[in-house]
Design a protein around this motif. Structure first.
Motif, PDB file in Angstrom:
ATOM      1  N   SER A 134     -39.710 -74.821 -27.260  1.00  0.00           N
ATOM      2  CA  SER A 134     -39.927 -74.031 -28.373  1.00  0.00           C
ATOM      3  C   SER A 134     -40.688 -74.631 -29.369  1.00  0.00           C
ATOM      4  O   SER A 134     -40.823 -75.780 -29.513  1.00  0.00           O
ATOM      5  CB  SER A 134     -38.733 -73.386 -29.052  1.00  0.00           C
ATOM      6  N   PRO A 135     -41.313 -73.868 -30.585  1.00  0.00           N
ATOM      7  CA  PRO A 135     -42.060 -74.483 -31.538  1.00  0.00           C
ATOM      8  C   PRO A 135     -41.543 -75.835 -32.285  1.00  0.00           C
ATOM      9  O   PRO A 135     -40.320 -75.632 -32.501  1.00  0.00           O
ATOM     10  CB  PRO A 135     -42.269 -73.392 -32.415  1.00  0.00           C
ATOM     11  N   GLY A 136     -42.043 -76.730 -32.103  1.00  0.00           N
ATOM     12  CA  GLY A 136     -41.701 -78.240 -32.818  1.00  0.00           C
ATOM     13  C   GLY A 136     -41.123 -78.861 -31.740  1.00  0.00           C
ATOM     14  O   GLY A 136     -40.910 -80.147 -31.845  1.00  0.00           O
ATOM     15  N   GLY A 137     -40.918 -78.330 -30.608  1.00  0.00           N
ATOM     16  CA  GLY A 137     -40.268 -79.106 -29.343  1.00  0.00           C
ATOM     17  C   GLY A 137     -41.204 -79.595 -28.403  1.00  0.00           C
ATOM     18  O   GLY A 137     -42.318 -79.320 -28.291  1.00  0.00           O
ATOM     19  N   PHE A 138     -40.950 -80.910 -27.696  1.00  0.00           N
ATOM     20  CA  PHE A 138     -41.602 -81.322 -26.726  1.00  0.00           C
ATOM     21  C   PHE A 138     -41.776 -80.274 -25.480  1.00  0.00           C
ATOM     22  O   PHE A 138     -40.955 -79.550 -25.129  1.00  0.00           O
ATOM     23  CB  PHE A 138     -40.972 -82.579 -26.154  1.00  0.00           C
ATOM     24  N   CYS A 139     -43.123 -80.230 -24.774  1.00  0.00           N
ATOM     25  CA  CYS A 139     -43.195 -78.991 -23.858  1.00  0.00           C
ATOM     26  C   CYS A 139     -43.882 -79.369 -22.911  1.00  0.00           C
ATOM     27  O   CYS A 139     -44.129 -78.746 -21.704  1.00  0.00           O
ATOM     28  CB  CYS A 139     -43.822 -77.825 -24.701  1.00  0.00           C
ATOM     29  N   TRP A 140     -44.753 -80.727 -22.850  1.00  0.00           N
ATOM     30  CA  TRP A 140     -45.491 -80.632 -21.933  1.00  0.00           C
ATOM     31  C   TRP A 140     -45.864 -82.262 -21.777  1.00  0.00           C
ATOM     32  O   TRP A 140     -45.801 -82.994 -22.827  1.00  0.00           O
ATOM     33  CB  TRP A 140     -47.007 -80.050 -22.044  1.00  0.00           C
ATOM     34  N   THR A 141     -46.513 -82.933 -20.671  1.00  0.00           N
ATOM     35  CA  THR A 141     -46.860 -84.092 -21.047  1.00  0.00           C
ATOM     36  C   THR A 141     -47.925 -84.545 -19.871  1.00  0.00           C
ATOM     37  O   THR A 141     -48.159 -83.843 -18.896  1.00  0.00           O
ATOM     38  CB  THR A 141     -45.959 -85.419 -20.608  1.00  0.00           C
ATOM     39  N   GLU A 142     -48.974 -85.353 -20.205  1.00  0.00           N
ATOM     40  CA  GLU A 142     -50.078 -86.047 -19.481  1.00  0.00           C
ATOM     41  C   GLU A 142     -50.118 -87.494 -19.228  1.00  0.00           C
ATOM     42  O   GLU A 142     -49.964 -88.311 -20.131  1.00  0.00           O
ATOM     43  CB  GLU A 142     -51.427 -85.250 -19.704  1.00  0.00           C
ATOM     44  N   LEU A 143     -50.233 -87.658 -17.929  1.00  0.00           N
ATOM     45  CA  LEU A 143     -50.632 -89.267 -17.793  1.00  0.00           C
ATOM     46  C   LEU A 143     -52.018 -89.435 -17.512  1.00  0.00           C
ATOM     47  O   LEU A 143     -52.816 -88.757 -16.690  1.00  0.00           O
ATOM     48  CB  LEU A 143     -49.984 -89.582 -16.045  1.00  0.00           C
ATOM     49  N   PHE A 212     -46.335 -81.330 -28.194  1.00  0.00           N
ATOM     50  CA  PHE A 212     -45.414 -80.744 -28.665  1.00  0.00           C
ATOM     51  C   PHE A 212     -45.708 -79.206 -29.193  1.00  0.00           C
ATOM     52  O   PHE A 212     -47.144 -78.963 -29.439  1.00  0.00           O
ATOM     53  CB  PHE A 212     -45.078 -81.215 -30.093  1.00  0.00           C
ATOM     54  N   ALA A 213     -44.748 -78.145 -29.030  1.00  0.00           N
ATOM     55  CA  ALA A 213     -45.270 -76.646 -29.082  1.00  0.00           C
ATOM     56  C   ALA A 213     -45.384 -76.268 -30.301  1.00  0.00           C
ATOM     57  O   ALA A 213     -44.878 -76.890 -31.397  1.00  0.00           O
ATOM     58  CB  ALA A 213     -44.364 -75.994 -28.222  1.00  0.00           C
ATOM     59  N   VAL A 214     -46.467 -75.461 -30.649  1.00  0.00           N
ATOM     60  CA  VAL A 214     -46.890 -74.795 -32.042  1.00  0.00           C
ATOM     61  C   VAL A 214     -47.240 -73.518 -31.694  1.00  0.00           C
ATOM     62  O   VAL A 214     -47.632 -72.991 -30.776  1.00  0.00           O
ATOM     63  CB  VAL A 214     -47.811 -75.815 -32.784  1.00  0.00           C
ATOM     64  N   THR A 215     -46.878 -72.751 -32.833  1.00  0.00           N
ATOM     65  CA  THR A 215     -47.288 -71.285 -33.033  1.00  0.00           C
ATOM     66  C   THR A 215     -48.851 -71.124 -33.285  1.00  0.00           C
ATOM     67  O   THR A 215     -49.478 -70.086 -32.936  1.00  0.00           O
ATOM     68  CB  THR A 215     -46.423 -70.407 -33.814  1.00  0.00           C
ATOM     69  N   ASP A 216     -49.523 -72.034 -34.100  1.00  0.00           N
ATOM     70  CA  ASP A 216     -50.624 -71.798 -34.484  1.00  0.00           C
ATOM     71  C   ASP A 216     -51.488 -73.237 -34.362  1.00  0.00           C
ATOM     72  O   ASP A 216     -51.241 -74.199 -35.392  1.00  0.00           O
ATOM     73  CB  ASP A 216     -51.065 -71.479 -35.872  1.00  0.00           C
ATOM     74  N   ALA A 256     -49.995 -84.767 -28.972  1.00  0.00           N
ATOM     75  CA  ALA A 256     -50.934 -83.721 -28.927  1.00  0.00           C
ATOM     76  C   ALA A 256     -49.965 -82.507 -29.378  1.00  0.00           C
ATOM     77  O   ALA A 256     -48.824 -82.271 -29.174  1.00  0.00           O
ATOM     78  CB  ALA A 256     -51.360 -83.632 -27.337  1.00  0.00           C
ATOM     79  N   LEU A 257     -50.632 -81.302 -29.474  1.00  0.00           N
ATOM     80  CA  LEU A 257     -50.103 -80.243 -29.441  1.00  0.00           C
ATOM     81  C   LEU A 257     -50.787 -79.029 -28.497  1.00  0.00           C
ATOM     82  O   LEU A 257     -51.846 -79.266 -27.953  1.00  0.00           O
ATOM     83  CB  LEU A 257     -50.829 -79.348 -30.973  1.00  0.00           C
ATOM     84  N   MET A 258     -49.665 -78.074 -28.140  1.00  0.00           N
ATOM     85  CA  MET A 258     -50.165 -76.759 -27.390  1.00  0.00           C
ATOM     86  C   MET A 258     -49.778 -75.434 -27.953  1.00  0.00           C
ATOM     87  O   MET A 258     -48.603 -75.393 -28.188  1.00  0.00           O
ATOM     88  CB  MET A 258     -49.438 -77.315 -25.840  1.00  0.00           C
TER      89      MET A 258
END
Length: 265
Positions: A134-143, A212-216, A256-258
């Protein structure tokens, strides 16, 4: 996406190592709305970023001479000692631990054969992050890996990860996504990127990048710049996925942001 309760090999925890915890807490509070309540006297300088009633990340102040500012990623294991031994056996290294963290769990600090750092977490009373996706939370990672195939062979052997490769939108190749064994596409939590494929990582060492997830995304990039953060890659569209950006906080920790794909696009 991250699925809770966390499966073996899934990301279960993230934390920030920073030379200025007060300043970093102010930055992330303004950027994501996180709060950083004072840790208790027995915490050893370690505390927790919170969003509402849930924990979104850990944090601690570190001497930048000993360790550069960074975000760290932990993978779930039911047996930190056995997994640490598997890390060594498969060509990785263990810099610290395994050791108990009070009754919270058991941890070890590791690196893969390419040198990308990560940690293990065997849950005790701390079962992992409360806020993810959810927005503000950790959501993905890349190596960002110097040798993607070697890295995947290591992690799949240690954690049992499975992978799915999909074509890149620009047709330049494929993107390998990974999930814990048995979770399938719904459990995809990250991807592999050749280190030299991204100009933002040119000349750097392999590492895990946290999203981290964001809405904008655009607005969050603007806010980060105004708060003293660095813009490594500005807000960029990924066809069918959404919008991302790569930043650093005022002390140099990369993240990063998503923003998810717009339904009205």
């Amino acid at each position: 996406m991250l699925i809770t309760p966390y499966a073996v090999g899934a990301p279960i925890w993230v934390d920030l190592h920073t030379p200025d915890l007060v300043g970093a807490a102010a930055f992330y509070r303004a950027l994501f709305g996180w709060e950083y309540p004072p840790a208790g006297p027995g915490a050893g300088g370690y505390g927790f970023f919170r969003q509402g009633a849930g924990t979104v990340a850990g944090a601690m102040e570190v001497d930048p001479v000993r360790a550069p500012p960074s975000w760290s990623l932990y993978f779930a294991t039911p047996d930190a000692d056995a997994t640490a031994e598997a890390v060594r056996r498969r060509g990785g290294s263990v810099a610290d631990g395994p050791r108990d963290v009070a009754d919270l769990g058991r941890t070890a600090v590791c690196a893969d054969p390419g040198g990308a750092g990560f940690s293990l977490w065997q849950p005790g009373t701390n079962a992992g992050l409360d806020v993810v996706n959810s927005p503000g939370g950790f959501c993905w990672t890349e190596l960002y890996a110097s040798d993607e195939d070697v890295a995947y062979a290591f992690y799949s052997a240690v954690f049992g990860w499975q992978a799915l490769s999909v074509p890149l939108p620009d047709g330049s190749g494929t993107y390998r996504m990974v999930n814990p064994a048995g979770q399938g596409p719904e459990g995809m939590f990250g991807g592999f990127v050749p280190l030299g494929a991204d100009p933002a990582e040119s000349g750097g060492a392999p590492y895990w990048l946290l999203y981290f997830a964001v809405t904008d995304c655009e607005a969050t990039v603007t806010a980060a710049r105004e708060l003293g953060g660095g813009i490594r890659v500005g807000a960029t569209d990924i066809e069918g996925v959404g919008r991302f950006a790569k930043l650093s906080d005022p002390y140099g920790a990369r993240f990063a942001l998503m923003e998810g794909a717009r339904r009205d696009a």
